[in-house]
Scaffold this active site. Sequence first.
Site, PDB file in Angstrom:
ATOM      1  N   ASN A  10       0.852  -1.194   0.000  1.00 37.24           N
ATOM      2  CA  ASN A  10       0.000   0.000   0.000  1.00 37.24           C
ATOM      3  C   ASN A  10       0.885   1.241   0.000  1.00 37.24           C
ATOM      4  OD1 ASN A  10      -1.908   1.984   0.401  1.00 37.24           O
ATOM      5  ND2 ASN A  10      -2.477   1.344   2.461  1.00 37.24           N
ATOM      6  N   LYS A  12      -0.030   4.263  -0.261  1.00 38.41           N
ATOM      7  CA  LYS A  12      -0.728   5.386   0.360  1.00 38.41           C
ATOM      8  C   LYS A  12      -0.597   6.638  -0.526  1.00 38.41           C
ATOM      9  CE  LYS A  12      -0.305   3.171   4.815  1.00 38.41           C
ATOM     10  NZ  LYS A  12      -0.127   3.320   6.273  1.00 38.41           N
ATOM     11  N   HIS A  96      -9.525   0.649   5.255  1.00 36.15           N
ATOM     12  CA  HIS A  96      -8.230   0.892   5.895  1.00 36.15           C
ATOM     13  C   HIS A  96      -8.433   1.797   7.110  1.00 36.15           C
ATOM     14  CE1 HIS A  96      -4.103   2.190   6.547  1.00 36.15           C
ATOM     15  NE2 HIS A  96      -3.730   1.147   5.830  1.00 36.15           N
ATOM     16  N   GLU A  98      -6.877   4.207   8.266  1.00 40.96           N
ATOM     17  CA  GLU A  98      -6.732   5.645   8.046  1.00 40.96           C
ATOM     18  C   GLU A  98      -8.032   6.247   7.533  1.00 40.96           C
ATOM     19  OE1 GLU A  98      -2.008   5.007   7.272  1.00 40.96           O
ATOM     20  OE2 GLU A  98      -3.306   5.393   5.545  1.00 40.96           O
ATOM     21  N   GLU A 166      -4.878  -5.216  10.699  1.00 39.71           N
ATOM     22  CA  GLU A 166      -3.905  -4.151  10.889  1.00 39.71           C
ATOM     23  C   GLU A 166      -4.155  -3.444  12.218  1.00 39.71           C
ATOM     24  OE1 GLU A 166      -2.330  -2.551   6.808  1.00 39.71           O
ATOM     25  OE2 GLU A 166      -4.266  -1.671   7.238  1.00 39.71           O
ATOM     26  N   GLY A 172       2.699   2.457  10.693  1.00 38.71           N
ATOM     27  CA  GLY A 172       3.576   3.611  10.522  1.00 38.71           C
ATOM     28  C   GLY A 172       4.249   4.078  11.788  1.00 38.71           C
ATOM     29  N   SER A 212       3.744  -2.029  10.181  1.00 40.80           N
ATOM     30  CA  SER A 212       5.205  -1.933  10.309  1.00 40.80           C
ATOM     31  C   SER A 212       5.913  -3.244   9.978  1.00 40.80           C
ATOM     32  CB  SER A 212       5.580  -1.432  11.715  1.00 40.80           C
ATOM     33  OG  SER A 212       5.027  -0.147  11.949  1.00 40.80           O
TER      34      SER A 212
END
Length: 253
Positions: A10, A12, A96, A98, A166, A172, A212
């Site tokens: 991904n 992003k 996701h 985010e 996730e 991140g 990560s």
Amino acid sequence: MGRKFFVGGNWKCNGTIDQVDKIVKTLNEGQVPPPDVVEVVVSPPYVFLPVVKSQLRPEFQVAAQNCWVKKGGAFTGEVSAEMLVNLGVPWVILGHSERRALLGESNEFVGDKVAYALSQGLKVIACVGETLEQREAGSTVDVVAAQTKAIAEKIKDWSNVVVAYEPVWAIGTGKVATPDQAQEVHASLRDWLKVNVSPEVSESTRIIYGGSVTAANCKELGAKPDVDGFLVGGASLKPEFIDIINAAAVKSA
């Protein structure tokens, strides 16, 4: 036949034409296991999807990072599932963390998106995961079960769904769920599918880990019995993504 290892990258909201060309060159020249051992899907931003798709080696596929919840129309800024199909994009990432956190996408909204994308012929990487507060409160399993339930209530056929676990606190941040923590959640998700959907779906659905993932930790994570691959963020922009794809060898050894 076991579940085929799956590695998604991904990208992003990152990249320029020059950077994309370099990443694609690295991917095209990388030595990786054959497609019968590992399925590789990379997800550049929308604007780079056609160029990446046209230049990438044929055994690697592309995914969009999101799509609209229903048919296109007067929805400025959105991209429809139909458009992705028209471009020959086979995969889409939905739910996701985010998008859940920054854009307020609810479990039900994500479930609707998954169902619509599947109905248009897309394959879906459906993301679930808990925040640090939820993990510390001991509600990890309840949170990911509720997120998965919202999808299960809207779909019948799971053959084109990959579930990505996730943990939000590991995305991140450099923090990684330990292999045992990842295996525990993956096993609980598989049990949930067995009880609430079917033993067949539980056994065949790939559950991948994101958060990560690096060349340093991928083999140990990938060796766990219920970890069927990865959804990789930052490392998918770097040459070490090839090493992560090669972690598929731990399952085929």
